[in-house]
Enzyme design. Structure first.
Site, mmCIF file in Angstrom:
data_model
loop_
_atom_site.group_PDB
_atom_site.id
_atom_site.type_symbol
_atom_site.label_atom_id
_atom_site.label_comp_id
_atom_site.label_asym_id
_atom_site.label_seq_id
_atom_site.Cartn_x
_atom_site.Cartn_y
_atom_site.Cartn_z
ATOM 1 N N ASN A 136 0.850 -1.318 0.035
ATOM 2 C CA ASN A 136 0.173 -0.045 0.008
ATOM 3 C C ASN A 136 0.809 1.250 0.066
ATOM 4 O OD1 ASN A 136 -2.253 -1.785 0.075
ATOM 5 N ND2 ASN A 136 -2.435 -1.389 1.969
ATOM 6 N N HIS A 173 5.852 -0.403 -2.783
ATOM 7 C CA HIS A 173 5.271 0.171 -3.807
ATOM 8 C C HIS A 173 5.274 1.893 -3.740
ATOM 9 C CE1 HIS A 173 2.971 -3.495 -5.409
ATOM 10 N NE2 HIS A 173 4.446 -3.636 -5.482
ATOM 11 N N CYS A 198 17.240 20.082 -10.881
ATOM 12 C CA CYS A 198 15.730 20.754 -10.922
ATOM 13 C C CYS A 198 15.168 20.746 -9.551
ATOM 14 C CB CYS A 198 15.010 19.507 -11.680
ATOM 15 S SG CYS A 198 15.347 19.221 -13.338
ATOM 16 N N GLU A 214 -12.310 -13.064 -0.132
ATOM 17 C CA GLU A 214 -12.511 -13.692 -1.310
ATOM 18 C C GLU A 214 -11.252 -14.414 -1.664
ATOM 19 O OE1 GLU A 214 -15.007 -13.151 -3.251
ATOM 20 O OE2 GLU A 214 -16.016 -11.593 -1.746
#
Ligand code: BJW
Length: 252
Positions: A107, A124, A145, A226
């Site tokens: 997550n 992630h 930058c 599930e």
């Protein structure tokens, strides 16, 4: 699920006896905090859109404003959300028994961290962080930058070279942060119990951690209302939700 029938008791005994537990989490972990999953058929964020348009570098380059707006809305949802009873059960356990639990999460929200698992391994990335899209093209000239501005609705860009800011998450086709993946693999190799909570097991290399832990000798249990793609890698399937199952498993 507060387990009046005692069906969770054998797994709770494993939690109490384990030397080291890994809990691998996915989007279902945060569903009861109001953050939608990706792939659930009716409520998932990708029920009606092509994931590659929203979660890939090519999709971002093709339509930066659309992708930026999608992430801006999700960031708003993450900031407004609160850890649910499942997050809190893991955070409380880690505070009570330091060193016994490693949370590995796919997550990009910060709900594990806010619940007390401050060292949760993020595979992630972090939706609340930004980074530059390209490696800085100005470095060769001795500068970087560092000045970002944006038209309303657009991702910020470098005022000098046009390099864009992007969300600090891992998109399809991108390598996971090496330190996080290495730490997750080491934890999977070393644990004696792995709980896999709220993931479809559709995305690699995260999906491979359950089989890896089992191969290394751990007992593997999946908590999900599930079926998932990696059910065959588990010794045990617990059909329930994160906020229903984790509190009785990890209670003091
Ligand atoms: C509940 C519940 C409740 C509901 N309680 N449960 C090997 C084989 C095949 C393909 C590949 C492979 N290796 C790599 C690939 C390619 C690709 C991949 O896996 N593709 C598959 C889709 C086929 N992987 C990658 O591209 C990865 N990169 C990579 O491997 O790079 C290699 C490389 C090396 C060196 C240089 C360059 C490259 C990167 C993957 C990045 C994934 N990114 C995303 C988006 C993050 C940013 C964002 O948030 O926008 O991560 S995709 C999306 O899926 C997100 C999630 O973390 C991830 C997993 O989803 P998750 O968490 O499982 O959610 P859902 O919705 O799928 O499932 C929710 C579950 O919860 C369901 O089961 C529900 O039932 C359950 N649930 N309510 C408990 N209350």
């Amino acid at each position: 699920m507060d387990d009046p029938a005692g069906t969770l008791q054998p797994l709770r005994q494993r939690v109490c006896a384990a030397r080291h537990i890994v809990v691998l989490t996915g989007a279902g972990m945060s569903a009861e905090s109001g953050i939608p999953t990706f792939r659930d058929a009716l409520t998932g964020m990708w029920a009606n859109v092509d994931p590659m348009q929203l979660a890939s570098e090519a999709g971002f380059r093709a339509n930066p404003a659309r992708v930026w707006a999608w992430y801006a809305e999700r960031r708003h949802g993450v900031r407004a959300a609160q850890p649910n009873a499942g997050h809190r059960a893991l955070g409380d356990f880690a505070r009570r028994l330091p060193g016994r639990l490693t949370v590995v999460t796919q997550n990009v929200d910060d709900l594990h961290q806010r619940a007390g698992n401050t060292d949760a391994i993020r595979l992630h990335g972090d939706i609340l962080q930004d980074r530059w899209l390209d490696s800085c093209p100005r470095t060769m000239r001795g500068s970087t930058c560092d000045t970002a501005f944006a038209e309303p609705g657009d991702p910020p860009i470098c005022a000098e070279c046009g390099n864009r800011v992007r969300p600090g998450v891992v998109w399809f086709g991108e390598a996971l942060p090496l330190d996080a993946l290495t730490a997750a693999e080491q934890a999977a190799d070393a644990c004696d119990l792995m709980l896999v909570v709220g993931t479809s097991g559709a995305v690699w290399p995260a999906a491979g951690l359950a089989a890896r832990a089992r191969h290394a000798g751990a007992h593997v249990a999946i908590v999900n209302p599930e079926p998932s793609d990696i059910d065959a890698d588990a010794h045990q399937l617990v059909r329930g939700t994160a906020a229903g199952v984790l509190p009785p498993l990890f209670a003091a």
